[in-house]
Design an enzyme around this catalytic site. Sequence first.
Site, PDB file in Angstrom:
ATOM      1  CE  LYS A 115      -4.321  -1.789   1.890  1.00 15.77           C
ATOM      2  NZ  LYS A 115      -5.294  -1.717   2.985  1.00 15.77           N
ATOM      3  CE  LYS A 197      -8.635 -12.229  -3.716  1.00 17.64           C
ATOM      4  NZ  LYS A 197      -8.126 -11.920  -2.394  1.00 17.64           N
ATOM      5  CE  LYS A 200     -12.366  -2.774  -3.481  1.00 18.77           C
ATOM      6  NZ  LYS A 200     -12.531  -3.103  -2.119  1.00 18.77           N
TER       7      LYS A 200
END
Length: 336
Positions: A115, A197, A200
């Site tokens: 992140k 995977k 979204k």
Amino acid sequence: MQTDKKTLFSAAQPSGLVTLGNYLGAIKNWVALQDEYNCIYSIADLHCLTVRREPKELRAKSLELLALYIACGVDPEKSCLFLQSHVPAHAELTWILNTLTYPGELSRMTQFKDKSLKHADNVNMGLMDYPVLMAADILLYGAEVVPIGVDQKQHLEITRDLAIRFNNRYSETFVVPEPIIPKVGAKIMSLQDPAHKMSKSDPNENSYIAILDDEDTVIRKFKRAVTDSDNSIAFSDDKPGISNLLTIYSAITGETIAAAEERFAGKGYGEFKIAVGEVVASALAPIRKRTAELLSDKAYLDEIMKKGAEQASYFANKTLSKVYRKVGLYSPERKK
Ligand code: TRP
């Protein structure tokens, strides 16, 4: 809540779209676990603040996720369902745990490193402290088990380390939790690139099914799903697209992969893709409808939130006052 069952805690961030992958990998599991455990489920809105969010959108997403969980079958009569920010003990215990946590162990976390690269302009203390808040979430409720995705395993390890560290320093206080990582349906892959995977954040909307997608959209996306140049509907490592569709079909219908293979033996890919699309569309339709109904009844949702926060606070404050006493804070008689 019954006390003869083990306590289970889990949480999810209201960080945007909820996909079919989230539904089959996590939400359905939350629903199924409600009979076996004393379930405490939280919407981790404080965690969400660690990356920049549009405030209005965060508020809307928190409410939407609450409605969605109820629509999927999380029963507020059976389980405790609440917003993390409504129980101040989460932030309070985080502070105490911070005094036992070393910057080095947080800066080594895989998710923090990922992140930090992704949000290079906003590497804030909250992002680094994220696992400690997660530890506080879990430890406040004496949760024995925590269902999580594999990506959260490291955070559960640090939770265990912190519990043990606290217990060693101040005497037995926290339950050391165990992760449960669901095997079946845990990993739903992208419909466009089955090596990855379902996500979204994929810029290609055809790669994922959003749980609130309407029926036509669901079927259209399945029709476009990437398969292979073979023509047999079989689960195999060299057929990731077809295998992913079989996994989805099996997770939705409850039929085994083998039974599904047999059902579609000799059928064409086109027909199979539509069949998968149809079962998914009809499973999601009532959820979409119920979510919309719930979202139009804000008073009801407010009531659920209030009740959940009261229930959660009761347990959380009990643990927190024990912790305050053990670390030497004076007069921790906390009001319920
Ligand atoms: N970090 C988790 C996720 O993104 C969500 C979460 C917050 C959580 N607190 C938790 C999960 C406590 C399990 C237990 O998926």
